[in-house]
Design an enzyme around this catalytic site. Structure first.
Site, PDB file in Angstrom:
ATOM      1  N   THR A 187      46.140  46.872  39.752  1.00 12.44           N
ATOM      2  CA  THR A 187      45.027  47.316  40.589  1.00 12.44           C
ATOM      3  C   THR A 187      45.552  48.340  41.584  1.00 12.44           C
ATOM      4  OG1 THR A 187      44.000  45.181  40.471  1.00 12.44           O
ATOM      5  CG2 THR A 187      43.524  46.475  42.447  1.00 12.44           C
ATOM      6  N   ARG A 215      34.032  37.835  33.996  1.00 12.51           N
ATOM      7  CA  ARG A 215      35.059  37.386  34.945  1.00 12.51           C
ATOM      8  C   ARG A 215      35.196  38.401  36.083  1.00 12.51           C
ATOM      9  NH1 ARG A 215      40.095  39.600  37.073  1.00 12.51           N
ATOM     10  NH2 ARG A 215      41.453  37.861  37.596  1.00 12.51           N
ATOM     11  N   THR A 238      47.309  42.652  44.902  1.00 11.78           N
ATOM     12  CA  THR A 238      47.308  42.921  43.464  1.00 11.78           C
ATOM     13  C   THR A 238      47.929  41.712  42.776  1.00 11.78           C
ATOM     14  OG1 THR A 238      48.056  44.444  41.742  1.00 11.78           O
ATOM     15  CG2 THR A 238      49.535  44.154  43.606  1.00 11.78           C
ATOM     16  N   GLY A 239      47.655  41.600  41.488  1.00 14.20           N
ATOM     17  CA  GLY A 239      48.198  40.460  40.751  1.00 14.20           C
ATOM     18  C   GLY A 239      47.095  39.536  40.274  1.00 14.20           C
ATOM     19  N   HIS A 240      47.455  38.290  40.055  1.00 13.28           N
ATOM     20  CA  HIS A 240      46.495  37.329  39.487  1.00 13.28           C
ATOM     21  C   HIS A 240      45.414  36.968  40.498  1.00 13.28           C
ATOM     22  CE1 HIS A 240      49.765  37.050  36.608  1.00 13.28           C
ATOM     23  NE2 HIS A 240      48.836  36.622  35.762  1.00 13.28           N
TER      24      HIS A 240
HETATM   25  C1  SD4 Z   1      42.461  40.949  39.116  1.00 14.00           C
HETATM   26  N1  SD4 Z   1      43.908  41.423  40.959  1.00 14.00           N
HETATM   27  O1  SD4 Z   1      41.479  41.330  38.504  1.00 14.00           O
HETATM   28  C2  SD4 Z   1      43.331  41.985  39.763  1.00 14.00           C
HETATM   29  C3  SD4 Z   1      44.328  42.460  38.777  1.00 14.00           C
HETATM   30  C4  SD4 Z   1      45.488  43.151  39.388  1.00 14.00           C
HETATM   31  O2  SD4 Z   1      47.475  44.144  39.352  1.00 14.00           O
HETATM   32  O3  SD4 Z   1      45.661  43.320  40.522  1.00 14.00           O
HETATM   33  N2  SD4 Z   1      46.404  43.588  38.710  1.00 14.00           N
HETATM   34  O4  SD4 Z   1      42.797  39.785  39.187  1.00 14.00           O
END
Ligand code: SD4
Length: 330
Positions: A187, A215, A238-240
């Site tokens: 992201t 989602r 960013t991330g999960h």
């Molecule tokens: C998500 N946080 O959709 C985002 C994905 C993401 O680096 O940040 N990826 O969960």
């Protein structure tokens, strides 16, 4: 005594007249009152942040608003089909549909957000339109799309050949196992402090690849993927997304800065909360990645992540748009 009473009456009269002016005028007054000597800074997530920062920097050094800077900055990433986790070219969900999430927040706590938006290349600008042109703060799915069309955004196919091929390959096994740092992260979250000393942020993504249709991650959720408090600081994640939402991640980082923590320390504490919450649920940490970046009102910055591999780009008068590896916990 008399003098101070007269002063009090004068101040009351000014305050009353300020309250009476409409919202945009009030905004103008606050802007004019802000100090114009702050050194600007912009931070954004991952390597594509460098290119995005360069665009934002033009606005910041032209004495523009942080809000305009972050919108212009992340639009660069949204428009790039080679960046396969944001905007045009983003990886699809498991039904082969590219669904985008984005949000934006300014120095007055104005917020706007879209989630699960399809066929529009610049979700961040739709989020800004939600903020500025509707009585709401979030629109999703078809409603967000219809609104975008009504605002003149063109309908475009966002699924590029490479993403479609990856999706078809994925369908053979149909295993949903997002991996840390690879393929399905990335992201762009961007936060900036402008020369008036005001903060804003933007966050935009196609979310986790091959997610269930519908989602929504943390990125369009104010408080999770992004939070700005003009008295304290700004943070983005960013991330999960599921893990970030669980602890209201970006809001947590800002609140920790309010308590006096340096941005890096605040990001670290928020990642530690995620670790604790995952441990409580016996969720293995090895495949997870979470990264936070933050700036405070003084222009100090910092970041932290769960495991190595997360980097972020910083542009300030002292740091010439450099990519920095965030410290990690694991
Ligand atoms: C998500 N946080 O959709 C985002 C994905 C993401 O680096 O940040 N990826 O969960």
């Amino acid at each position: 005594m008399k003098t101070s009473r007269r002063n009090f009456l004068k101040i009351s009269a000014i305050t009353t007249s300020l309250l009476a002016v409409n919202k945009s005028k009030a905004t103008q007054i606050v802007l004019n009152h802000s100090n114009t000597s702050t050194q600007p800074i912009v931070l954004s997530t991952w390597r594509f942040g460098v290119e995005a920062n360069a665009e934002a920097w033009k606005t910041l050094t032209n004495k523009g608003r942080a809000l305009d800077a972050v919108e212009a900055g992340v639009k660069v990433t949204e428009a790039n089909p080679k960046e396969r986790s944001v905007g045009y070219g983003g990886r699809p969900d498991r039904d082969g549909r590219v669904t985008l999430d984005a949000c934006i927040m300014d120095e007055f706590s104005n917020i706007g957000s879209v989630a699960c938006l399809e066929n529009i290349k610049h979700p961040i600008s739709v989020a800004r339109a939600v903020m500025e042109k509707t009585p709401h703060v979030m629109l999703v799915g078809d409603g967000a799309f219809d609104f975008a069309i009504s605002q003149g955004f063109p309908k475009e196919n966002l699924l590029v050949k490479e993403s479609e091929e990856e999706w078809k390959a994925w369908l053979k096994k149909s295993e949903y196992k997002p991996k840390a740092n690879i393929e399905n992260h990335d992201t762009i979250g961007m936060i900036a402090l402008d020369m008036r000393g005001n903060l804003s942020g933007a966050c935009t993504t196609s979310g986790l690849a091959f997610k269930m249709h519908g989602r929504v991650g943390d990125s369009p959720i104010i408080g999770a993927g992004l939070f700005v408090d003009n008295e304290v600081g700004a943070a983005t994640a960013t991330g999960h997304g599921e893990e970030v939402i669980r602890i209201a991640g970006s809001h947590t980082v800002v609140e920790l800065m309010r308590q006096g923590l340096h941005p890096e320390e605040a990001c670290k504490k928020a990642v530690e909360r995620i670790v604790n919450s995952a441990k409580m649920r016996n969720k293995p940490l090895s495949d997870l990645q979470i990264g936070f970046i933050a700036i405070n009102k003084k222009g100090e910055h910092g970041a932290y992540c769960l495991q190595s591999g997360f980097n972020y780009a910083v542009y300030s008068p002292e740091i010439n748009n450099q990519l920095i590896d965030a410290k990690h916990i694991l």
